[in-house]
Design a protein around this motif. Sequence first.
Motif, mmCIF file in Angstrom:
data_model
loop_
_atom_site.group_PDB
_atom_site.id
_atom_site.type_symbol
_atom_site.label_atom_id
_atom_site.label_comp_id
_atom_site.label_asym_id
_atom_site.label_seq_id
_atom_site.Cartn_x
_atom_site.Cartn_y
_atom_site.Cartn_z
ATOM 1 N N LEU A 149 0.822 -1.217 0.000
ATOM 2 C CA LEU A 149 0.000 0.000 0.000
ATOM 3 C C LEU A 149 0.849 1.257 0.000
ATOM 4 O O LEU A 149 0.546 2.227 -0.694
ATOM 5 N N THR A 152 2.127 1.702 -3.401
ATOM 6 C CA THR A 152 1.043 2.113 -4.306
ATOM 7 C C THR A 152 0.751 3.602 -4.137
ATOM 8 O O THR A 152 0.683 4.355 -5.116
ATOM 9 N N LEU A 153 0.584 4.002 -2.894
ATOM 10 C CA LEU A 153 0.208 5.392 -2.619
ATOM 11 C C LEU A 153 1.299 6.363 -3.069
ATOM 12 O O LEU A 153 1.029 7.371 -3.728
ATOM 13 N N ARG A 154 2.541 6.033 -2.739
ATOM 14 C CA ARG A 154 3.634 6.925 -3.128
ATOM 15 C C ARG A 154 3.818 6.972 -4.648
ATOM 16 O O ARG A 154 4.160 8.018 -5.204
ATOM 17 N N LEU A 155 3.590 5.848 -5.304
ATOM 18 C CA LEU A 155 3.689 5.851 -6.767
ATOM 19 C C LEU A 155 2.618 6.760 -7.369
ATOM 20 O O LEU A 155 2.890 7.539 -8.295
ATOM 21 N N ALA A 156 1.394 6.651 -6.826
ATOM 22 C CA ALA A 156 0.309 7.504 -7.340
ATOM 23 C C ALA A 156 0.648 8.988 -7.145
ATOM 24 O O ALA A 156 0.424 9.807 -8.043
ATOM 25 N N ARG A 157 1.218 9.323 -6.007
ATOM 26 C CA ARG A 157 1.552 10.732 -5.740
ATOM 27 C C ARG A 157 2.706 11.191 -6.640
ATOM 28 O O ARG A 157 2.744 12.336 -7.082
ATOM 29 N N ALA A 159 3.423 10.054 -9.610
ATOM 30 C CA ALA A 159 3.088 10.031 -11.040
ATOM 31 C C ALA A 159 1.957 10.978 -11.410
ATOM 32 O O ALA A 159 1.830 11.351 -12.573
#
Lengths: 305, 305
Positions: A149, A152-157, A159
């Motif tokens: 998680l 996932t969260l850091r990748l979304a932020r 990108a």
Amino acid sequence: MNETTTPPFEIKLAVSAEMVEDTLRRLLDTRPLEGEVARPQRLLDAMRHGVLNGGKRLRPFLVLETASLFDAQGEAALRVAAALECVHCYSLVHDDLPAMDDDDLRRGQPTVHRAFDEATAILAGDSLLTYAFDIIADDATLLSAEKRLALTLRLARAAGIGGMAGGQALDLAAEGETLAEEEILRLQAMKTGALIRYACEAGAIIGSGNDADRERLGEFGAAIGLAFQLADDLLDLTASSEAMGKATGKDAAAGKATLASLHGIDWTRAQLRGLVAQARDILAPYGEEAEGLRQAALFVAERQN
Amino acid sequence: MNETTTPPFEIKLAVSAEMVEDTLRRLLDTRPLEGEVARPQRLLDAMRHGVLNGGKRLRPFLVLETASLFDAQGEAALRVAAALECVHCYSLVHDDLPAMDDDDLRRGQPTVHRAFDEATAILAGDSLLTYAFDIIADDATLLSAEKRLALTLRLARAAGIGGMAGGQALDLAAEGETLAEEEILRLQAMKTGALIRYACEAGAIIGSGNDADRERLGEFGAAIGLAFQLADDLLDLTASSEAMGKATGKDAAAGKATLASLHGIDWTRAQLRGLVAQARDILAPYGEEAEGLRQAALFVAERQN
């Protein structure tokens, strides 16, 4: 020449790139996963064309190297590295589109919309971005739910609107504008810096580093991210398109201010040396283990393509 | 007219849409989240234009209603509903692009690339897709890490190459082709079915339903997803563009075979009745609690726009 850019590092990078390429090839398989109806062949081919392109795989290398500081190797690091490369490549596929940079070539090969068509390139980019989250969230990473998680969260932020995509939007808006140095720095921290920073933070998360490790390696990533951009700007000013495998001099043609064009070549080279020194200092706590990352910092600053 | 499409359901849907719209407005705020550098205003405006468009919010309604079968309401269901709507709207923004369906209007308003520009529309779609994973992975959902991961993974599968994006690619390839009935069904299960199915499964996951609940509600979603597509095909054959708020008769013009064009209007209406009955049967175990979902099935089949 400097000892740290002699063959050993380039070989290390190439070996890492090959492992990542194998992982990507395995992930971009024709067989649908559980929950998928089917994988349409042409779209899959376009995704592969956008990803399996002989890239240097610098971001994946940073994931693998930072993870290895904590003795974390194998499937988890490889999958996260591959997912990050999917995000990087999606951004290239969309950036190359006629409505964006309108590039025909990428690494000497036709861009996805030239090799396929524009609609397929849009969908291939979309699908690569989506797939990145699939790859990280899947329990095949063998990571805890909390780690997956966080990744996932850091990748979304990194990108999304507050990171790479937002930086790209600022870059489009900057054409013909005169940005202040501070605005250029923010633009670059978002457009190219965020994913490189993520690569280094990801390794700390995969390897169960503590918060200080994650922040420290994040700062290392930010420093070499800026170095990466400065080197790119410098190459845009100086290199031939042959060496780059893509069109150059485009920033100037598009009226885009870069730090290199603002301050000149000598200043930029001095900045690059400073950033490499800073990046290496950050790695001090990790001793010899971090030699690959130190070499990477120099490689990023001195790269010729 | 039928008693289940009289005002009560439409009001229920409108109330739900308003809550989702509030959640989306809150999420698409100007303030950057932790880990975001900044939210460029024009890109944010384009994202808002693509999302805050007065849609019926059917998919979010299905998330909220299926979650409420298990007494799960509030922030978790609202956030997942909003994330799903971001994915739905990203797909509309990209589908409307010149290289795809080339639409100027969506719900009577200029499409994102008409109101802004093509590059911004591409990035706005990309950013909405990315943000959906952010919204679900964030611990602000108040869901366990396991649930957030299950929701993330299933969303990626429903939206990616094996789901919506893959279905869109098949749809593009189908122009001027004669697809077999089975191929049309698969295309539609991917293009429109996957996200609607996800909406219903997501409610079961949020609400801690067991595997049987998730599968059952997934089947309900698949049935109304197909009904949704058949109703759309029927409207494309029969409705005026005024009632739809977008261009109609486009499938026929593009040479796209649909089940409705293949079998005719009467057959399609009979199929729709059968799907509604099937969807309602699936809900039997949930008794009166599932009345909103039963009404939704009928609404989907009978909708006039």
